[in-house]
Enzyme design. Structure first.
Site, PDB file in Angstrom:
ATOM      1  N   ARG A  56      -0.581  14.212  -4.668  1.00 45.70           N
ATOM      2  CA  ARG A  56      -0.631  14.796  -3.378  1.00 45.70           C
ATOM      3  C   ARG A  56       0.115  14.046  -2.390  1.00 45.70           C
ATOM      4  NH1 ARG A  56      -5.611  17.896  -4.565  1.00 45.70           N
ATOM      5  NH2 ARG A  56      -6.096  19.123  -2.763  1.00 45.70           N
ATOM      6  N   ARG A  75      -7.201  21.478   5.401  1.00 41.28           N
ATOM      7  CA  ARG A  75      -6.582  21.315   4.153  1.00 41.28           C
ATOM      8  C   ARG A  75      -5.351  21.719   4.170  1.00 41.28           C
ATOM      9  NH1 ARG A  75     -10.976  23.876   1.258  1.00 41.28           N
ATOM     10  NH2 ARG A  75     -10.150  23.628  -0.691  1.00 41.28           N
ATOM     11  N   LYS A  90      -4.084  26.948  -8.598  1.00 38.26           N
ATOM     12  CA  LYS A  90      -3.683  25.872  -9.640  1.00 38.26           C
ATOM     13  C   LYS A  90      -4.811  25.794 -10.855  1.00 38.26           C
ATOM     14  CE  LYS A  90      -3.551  22.499  -6.486  1.00 38.26           C
ATOM     15  NZ  LYS A  90      -3.703  23.318  -5.329  1.00 38.26           N
ATOM     16  N   ARG A  99     -18.392  25.337  -2.983  1.00 42.53           N
ATOM     17  CA  ARG A  99     -17.618  24.293  -2.459  1.00 42.53           C
ATOM     18  C   ARG A  99     -17.725  23.988  -0.740  1.00 42.53           C
ATOM     19  NH1 ARG A  99     -11.868  23.394  -5.333  1.00 42.53           N
ATOM     20  NH2 ARG A  99     -11.511  22.134  -3.269  1.00 42.53           N
ATOM     21  N   ARG A 102     -13.382  32.184  -2.308  1.00 42.60           N
ATOM     22  CA  ARG A 102     -13.981  31.371  -3.267  1.00 42.60           C
ATOM     23  C   ARG A 102     -15.062  30.605  -2.750  1.00 42.60           C
ATOM     24  NH1 ARG A 102      -9.927  26.788  -5.350  1.00 42.60           N
ATOM     25  NH2 ARG A 102     -10.387  25.702  -3.387  1.00 42.60           N
TER      26      ARG A 102
HETATM   27  P1  AMP Z   1      -8.977  20.045  -4.824  1.00 41.35           P
HETATM   28  O1  AMP Z   1     -10.085  20.571  -5.805  1.00 41.35           O
HETATM   29  O2  AMP Z   1      -7.474  19.819  -5.616  1.00 41.35           O
HETATM   30  O3  AMP Z   1      -8.663  21.055  -3.734  1.00 41.35           O
HETATM   31  O4  AMP Z   1      -9.470  18.981  -4.114  1.00 41.35           O
HETATM   32  C1  AMP Z   1     -10.543  18.657  -3.394  1.00 41.35           C
HETATM   33  C2  AMP Z   1     -10.535  17.355  -2.471  1.00 41.35           C
HETATM   34  O5  AMP Z   1     -10.409  16.455  -3.285  1.00 41.35           O
HETATM   35  C3  AMP Z   1      -9.294  17.289  -1.693  1.00 41.35           C
HETATM   36  O6  AMP Z   1      -9.620  18.063  -0.304  1.00 41.35           O
HETATM   37  C4  AMP Z   1      -9.354  15.798  -1.377  1.00 41.35           C
HETATM   38  O7  AMP Z   1     -10.312  15.436  -0.411  1.00 41.35           O
HETATM   39  C5  AMP Z   1      -9.609  15.280  -2.695  1.00 41.35           C
HETATM   40  N1  AMP Z   1      -8.490  15.102  -3.518  1.00 41.35           N
HETATM   41  C6  AMP Z   1      -8.305  15.848  -4.889  1.00 41.35           C
HETATM   42  N2  AMP Z   1      -7.338  15.580  -5.454  1.00 41.35           N
HETATM   43  C7  AMP Z   1      -6.666  14.461  -4.579  1.00 41.35           C
HETATM   44  C8  AMP Z   1      -5.321  13.699  -4.533  1.00 41.35           C
HETATM   45  N3  AMP Z   1      -4.534  13.788  -5.593  1.00 41.35           N
HETATM   46  N4  AMP Z   1      -5.365  12.807  -3.505  1.00 41.35           N
HETATM   47  C9  AMP Z   1      -6.322  12.612  -2.305  1.00 41.35           C
HETATM   48  N5  AMP Z   1      -7.323  13.219  -2.380  1.00 41.35           N
HETATM   49  C10 AMP Z   1      -7.503  14.118  -3.251  1.00 41.35           C
END
Ligand code: AMP
Length: 190
Positions: free
Chosen positions: A89, A146, A14, A134, A128
């Site tokens: 999400r 996740r 993404k 991260r 990654r």
């Molecule tokens: P990402 O970079 O999109 O993989 O997000 C990293 C982490 O941020 C996720 O595993 C969640 O803990 C939190 N997070 C990001 N976006 C959301 C969302 N829309 N709703 C809830 N938690 C989020």
């Protein structure tokens, strides 16, 4: 205005594809993961609140995410529209987003769903994790959490958009350029 949701499991590409779409369609990027990581690095209250959830691979509570997105939308230049990456999400987040955009008279035009086999996701996230630093990409248990959270809590969002006739499944394997071409085709043929 072109408002797009770029959807898919962790590791689906993404972030990479968002960069290309932003350049081509001149959209404002709203990545909730990036916004949380920024808060975290700044040590803000919001960052502290989100950190525990993020480290464990769980979702940050809806009201926190929705408030943050609302702030970001209202402080952004909205000329060509937004690309939402990693948001919504959950179904309540999707409903809240529709309500926010209704106020702007600019609904979601398309939801692009990147589909990638599970083993490929795991391989990509481990790779990654070696360069991104991260915390949530660093071990298999967190990665599996996740992916499970995605399947249980996030996948129902696909039905929400399917019912609105906005879902476009996109094969998320192959070269970055070939995936980008599939995304463009879906957007240009809407
Ligand atoms: P990402 O970079 O999109 O993989 O997000 C990293 C982490 O941020 C996720 O595993 C969640 O803990 C939190 N997070 C990001 N976006 C959301 C969302 N829309 N709703 C809830 N938690 C989020």
């Amino acid at each position: 205005m072109n408002n797009i949701v770029l959807f898919g499991p962790p590791g689906a590409g993404k972030g990479t594809q968002s960069e290309l779409l932003i350049n081509k369609y001149k959209l404002v990027h709203i990545s909730t993961g990036d916004l949380f990581r920024k808060h975290l690095s700044e040590g803000s209250e919001l960052g502290k609140l989100a950190q525990g959830y993020m480290d464990e691979g769980h979702l940050v509570p809806d009201e926190v995410v929705i408030g943050m997105v609302e702030d970001k939308i209202s402080s952004s230049n909205k000329s060509n529209g937004f690309i939402f990456d990693g948001f919504p999400r959950t179904v309540p987040q999707a409903i809240a987003l529709d309500n926010l955009l209704e106020n702007l008279n600019a609904p979601i035009n398309a939801m692009l769903m990147l589909e990638v086999p599970q083993q490929e996701l795991i391989d990509r996230l481990i790779l990654r994790g070696k360069s991104s630093g991260r915390a949530d990409d660093q071990n298999l248990e967190k990665i599996n959490t996740r992916i499970k959270v995605y399947e249980e809590e996030t996948l129902p969002v696909a039905n929400y958009y399917r019912e609105q006739g906005k879902l476009h499944p996109i094969e998320g394997i192959g070269s970055i350029q070939s995936i980008f071409e599939r995304l463009q085709k879906a957007l240009d043929n809407q």
